[in-house]
Design a protein around this motif. Structure first.
Motif, PDB file in Angstrom:
ATOM      1  N   ALA A  21      -0.045  -4.883   8.766  1.00 48.54           N
ATOM      2  CA  ALA A  21       0.466  -5.218   7.436  1.00 48.54           C
ATOM      3  C   ALA A  21       1.447  -4.146   6.992  1.00 48.54           C
ATOM      4  N   LYS A  22       2.254  -4.506   5.980  1.00 50.84           N
ATOM      5  CA  LYS A  22       3.173  -3.501   5.425  1.00 50.84           C
ATOM      6  C   LYS A  22       2.403  -2.449   4.642  1.00 50.84           C
ATOM      7  N   LEU A  23       1.277  -2.891   4.084  1.00 53.33           N
ATOM      8  CA  LEU A  23       0.506  -1.994   3.214  1.00 53.33           C
ATOM      9  C   LEU A  23      -0.988  -2.222   3.425  1.00 53.33           C
ATOM     10  N   VAL A  24      -1.736  -1.136   3.491  1.00 53.48           N
ATOM     11  CA  VAL A  24      -3.196  -1.228   3.623  1.00 53.48           C
ATOM     12  C   VAL A  24      -3.828  -0.592   2.391  1.00 53.48           C
ATOM     13  N   ILE A  25      -4.829  -1.271   1.846  1.00 49.13           N
ATOM     14  CA  ILE A  25      -5.529  -0.737   0.679  1.00 49.13           C
ATOM     15  C   ILE A  25      -6.957  -0.392   1.086  1.00 49.13           C
ATOM     16  N   ALA A  26      -7.349   0.852   0.836  1.00 46.49           N
ATOM     17  CA  ALA A  26      -8.735   1.267   1.084  1.00 46.49           C
ATOM     18  C   ALA A  26      -9.513   1.082  -0.208  1.00 46.49           C
ATOM     19  N   ALA A  27     -10.363   0.050  -0.239  1.00 52.72           N
ATOM     20  CA  ALA A  27     -11.208  -0.218  -1.420  1.00 52.72           C
ATOM     21  C   ALA A  27     -12.648  -0.333  -0.934  1.00 52.72           C
ATOM     22  N   GLU A  28     -13.036   0.640  -0.096  1.00 49.73           N
ATOM     23  CA  GLU A  28     -14.332   0.549   0.597  1.00 49.73           C
ATOM     24  C   GLU A  28     -15.468   1.226  -0.157  1.00 49.73           C
ATOM     25  N   GLY A  29     -15.225   1.593  -1.417  1.00 50.96           N
ATOM     26  CA  GLY A  29     -16.264   2.340  -2.128  1.00 50.96           C
ATOM     27  C   GLY A  29     -16.194   3.819  -1.755  1.00 50.96           C
ATOM     28  N   ARG A  30     -17.248   4.546  -2.106  1.00 50.96           N
ATOM     29  CA  ARG A  30     -17.160   6.011  -1.970  1.00 50.96           C
ATOM     30  C   ARG A  30     -17.067   6.501  -0.533  1.00 50.96           C
ATOM     31  N   LEU A  31     -17.745   5.810   0.386  1.00 50.99           N
ATOM     32  CA  LEU A  31     -17.688   6.213   1.794  1.00 50.99           C
ATOM     33  C   LEU A  31     -16.594   5.403   2.470  1.00 50.99           C
ATOM     34  N   SER A  32     -15.482   6.031   2.747  1.00 52.54           N
ATOM     35  CA  SER A  32     -14.337   5.260   3.219  1.00 52.54           C
ATOM     36  C   SER A  32     -13.867   5.735   4.588  1.00 52.54           C
ATOM     37  N   ASN A  33     -13.893   4.839   5.549  1.00 56.91           N
ATOM     38  CA  ASN A  33     -13.373   5.161   6.878  1.00 56.91           C
ATOM     39  C   ASN A  33     -11.861   5.352   6.844  1.00 56.91           C
ATOM     40  N   LEU A  34     -11.180   4.522   6.043  1.00 56.83           N
ATOM     41  CA  LEU A  34      -9.711   4.591   6.047  1.00 56.83           C
ATOM     42  C   LEU A  34      -9.221   5.876   5.376  1.00 56.83           C
ATOM     43  N   ARG A  35      -9.914   6.286   4.314  1.00 57.50           N
ATOM     44  CA  ARG A  35      -9.547   7.560   3.665  1.00 57.50           C
ATOM     45  C   ARG A  35      -9.705   8.701   4.673  1.00 57.50           C
ATOM     46  N   ALA A  36     -10.813   8.662   5.418  1.00 57.83           N
ATOM     47  CA  ALA A  36     -11.053   9.718   6.406  1.00 57.83           C
ATOM     48  C   ALA A  36     -10.010   9.655   7.524  1.00 57.83           C
ATOM     49  N   SER A  37      -9.647   8.432   7.948  1.00 60.11           N
ATOM     50  CA  SER A  37      -8.696   8.340   9.067  1.00 60.11           C
ATOM     51  C   SER A  37      -7.314   8.833   8.650  1.00 60.11           C
ATOM     52  N   ALA A  38      -7.018   8.791   7.345  1.00 58.34           N
ATOM     53  CA  ALA A  38      -5.735   9.325   6.870  1.00 58.34           C
ATOM     54  C   ALA A  38      -5.851  10.805   6.504  1.00 58.34           C
ATOM     55  N   ALA A  39      -7.004  11.408   6.815  1.00 57.32           N
ATOM     56  CA  ALA A  39      -7.265  12.838   6.546  1.00 57.32           C
ATOM     57  C   ALA A  39      -7.067  13.192   5.074  1.00 57.32           C
ATOM     58  N   ILE A  40      -7.459  12.271   4.179  1.00 63.16           N
ATOM     59  CA  ILE A  40      -7.420  12.583   2.741  1.00 63.16           C
ATOM     60  C   ILE A  40      -8.776  13.171   2.374  1.00 63.16           C
ATOM     61  N   SER A  41      -8.760  14.414   1.926  1.00 65.34           N
ATOM     62  CA  SER A  41     -10.046  15.062   1.635  1.00 65.34           C
ATOM     63  C   SER A  41     -10.510  14.691   0.220  1.00 65.34           C
ATOM     64  N   THR A  42     -11.764  14.967  -0.052  1.00 64.79           N
ATOM     65  CA  THR A  42     -12.318  14.688  -1.383  1.00 64.79           C
ATOM     66  C   THR A  42     -13.012  15.938  -1.902  1.00 64.79           C
ATOM     67  N   SER A  43     -13.110  16.026  -3.219  1.00 61.20           N
ATOM     68  CA  SER A  43     -13.951  17.072  -3.796  1.00 61.20           C
ATOM     69  C   SER A  43     -14.977  16.397  -4.683  1.00 61.20           C
ATOM     70  N   GLY A  44     -16.020  17.132  -5.019  1.00 65.32           N
ATOM     71  CA  GLY A  44     -17.055  16.555  -5.873  1.00 65.32           C
ATOM     72  C   GLY A  44     -18.400  17.153  -5.573  1.00 65.32           C
TER      73      GLY A  44
END
Ligand SMILES: Cc1cc2nc3c(=O)[nH]c(=O)nc-3n(C[C@H](O)[C@H](O)[C@H](O)COP(=O)(O)OP(=O)(O)OC[C@H]3O[C@@H](n4cnc5c(N)ncnc54)[C@H](O)[C@@H]3O)c2cc1C
Length: 436
Positions: free
Chosen positions: A192-215
């Motif tokens: 797709a042209k665009l992918v949306i990660a809406a997987e809730g707090r535990l997100s595989n796609l966020r991790a695969s894009a190496a986006i870190s989280t704090s909290g």
């Protein structure tokens, strides 16, 4: 039900072929935020694939006992999709919010509240929003059933622009220049042209894009249940603060209410264990001179609480949405509101990009989305955290400060109006989808 034909037609690991990738957007996660976004994208003319790791919304380990307080302006998104708040969503009008502080836990619990703040729709909302409630209380399972029905209809249309893959778990997302590749657990690959990660707090796609989280974890757990009230609630929501955590009652249809009782992890575990009669008796002491609860309807369920903030909301061809981007303490009822505001902002940004011939997944497009959402997201996360710290502490000084804050806000019609607009989601730069 999602089309198994789509799923079964693409079994096995396959190299990505852009020509066979019919999607503008792949949305990973069909929770309330991802499902709403997919329907809005499809209404805006985009070709959408919606994937979810669970077979259906109802197919979870335990039923969702929660209800969500949704600001009146945010609920307009569902109206624009043709969903009736009073009809298929079965929402209840929120006419008044009563915030109280005072009764201590333990043997003294139940004493009269020392201070209270009352915000009322017909007195405190601005003139242009006359007739609106402060918000709507939506039972999560009814909301998901209504969204599911609308998704089914959209998918069944001739030439459908929306396709679901379910169960299908997203594993990773890779930027391939003009498109992104999203890999599913079963080996399929979508493009797709665009992918949306809406997987809730535990997100595989966020991790695969190496986006870190704090909290952090709050060390608290919310016990949620549906209860039956002794008297008509008249659209009033109660939020009562105690040093061990807030207790909230949100009005539901049929003189019922959604209870959210926050306590320490150990306290909440005990609240789940005790028989109904003991639970109701403890609850009545905790509510003091608040509403009287006469029965429980259905099970109790626990939700451990934590704060989560993604370091950024986008990466090349990927945008984070809903709880994947931000997880807040539920005491201010902001979590899903933030996710739906993300939806409205993203729709505005990608529609605008599409209309002027821009690439909807380009970094510059996604940066606009991230920029738009930055302030609201950060202020909501940290204000909920601040309220939790201020009210979750029984030190004399802090107690005096918050009592003063409640009294000042309660006595000032200007402040009450600001709070009413904040509760209604009417402050700030609102995307078109949230305007009247
Ligand atoms: C006790 C409590 C009370 C609350 N009250 C309120 C309130 O009054 N108002 C309010 O606004 N908010 C409230 N919230 C917050 C609200 O519930 C959440 O913000 C909201 O559910 C988040 O929705 P979401 O769609 O972003 O994520 P989720 O609801 O977590 O949905 C994520 C979806 O993604 C799917 N998924 C996960 N991983 C993958 C994967 N790798 N691939 C494909 N699919 C995947 C899951 O199956 C799920 O369907 C409350 C929260 C709690 C705990």
């Amino acid at each position: 039900m999602a089309r198994s034909s789509v799923a079964s037609g693409r079994k096995g690991a396959q190299p990505f072929d852009p020509a066979s990738a019919p999607f503008d957007v792949v949305v990973a996660g069909a929770g309330p935020a991802g499902a709403t976004l997919s329907l809005c994208l499809r209404d805006a003319g985009f070709r959408v694939a919606l994937i979810d790791g669970a077979p259906s919304p109802a197919d979870t380990a335990a039923p969702d006992t929660r209800a969500s307080a949704i600001a009146y302006s945010v609920a307009r998104l569902w109206r624009r999709l043709g969903l009736s708040l009073e009809g298929e969503i079965g929402a209840s009008r929120l006419e008044r919010i009563v915030v109280t502080d005072g009764a201590r836990p333990g043997p003294g619990a139940g004493a009269a509240f020392s201070s209270r703040l009352v915000i009322t729709a017909d007195q405190d909302l601005p003139v242009e929003d006359f007739g609106e409630p402060l918000g709507w209380i939506v039972e999560n399972r009814r909301l998901m059933a209504a969204l599911e029905a609308r998704l089914e209809e959209a998918e069944a249309e001739a030439g459908a622009k929306l396709v679901r893959y379910r169960p299908a778990k997203a594993i990773s997302c890779v930027d391939r220049g003009p498109h992104a590749e999203i890999s599913l657990e079963d080996g399929r690959v979508l493009g797709a042209k665009l992918v949306i990660a809406a997987e809730g707090r535990l997100s595989n796609l966020r991790a695969s894009a190496a986006i870190s989280t704090s909290g952090w974890a709050y060390g608290q757990t919310a016990v949620s249940a549906t209860v039956v009230l002794a008297e008509p609630h008249e659209g009033v929501a109660w939020q009562h603060f105690t040093p061990t955590g807030p207790v909230a009652l949100l009005p539901l249809l049929g003189n019922r209410a959604s209870l959210v009782w926050t306590d320490s992890a150990a306290g909440a575990a005990a609240l789940l264990e005790i028989p109904d009669a003991g639970f109701l008796s403890l609850l009545s002491r905790r509510l003091g001179d608040g509403p009287q609860v006469v029965a429980l309807e259905g099970p109790r369920r626990a939700f451990p609480l934590s704060l989560l903030s993604a370091e950024r909301m986008s990466a090349p061809r990927l945008a984070l949405l809903g709880d994947t981007a931000h997880g807040v303490h539920p005491l201010a009822g902001q979590g899903l509101n933030l996710g739906l505001k993300d939806v409205a902002a993203l729709i505005a940004v990608v529609s605008e990009a599409q209309s002027v011939g821009e690439d909807i997944g380009a970094e510059v497009t996604l940066a606009r989305y991230a920029q738009w959402r930055r302030f609201d997201t950060a202020s909501s996360i940290w204000s909920a955290d601040l309220i939790w710290r201020l009210f979750g502490n029984d030190q004399l000084g802090l107690r005096a400060a918050r009592d003063l804050a409640l009294a000042t806000a309660g006595a000032s019609s200007a402040l009450r109006r600001i709070l009413a607009r904040e509760a209604g989601g009417g402050l700030g730069d609102r995307p078109a989808g949230l305007q009247a």
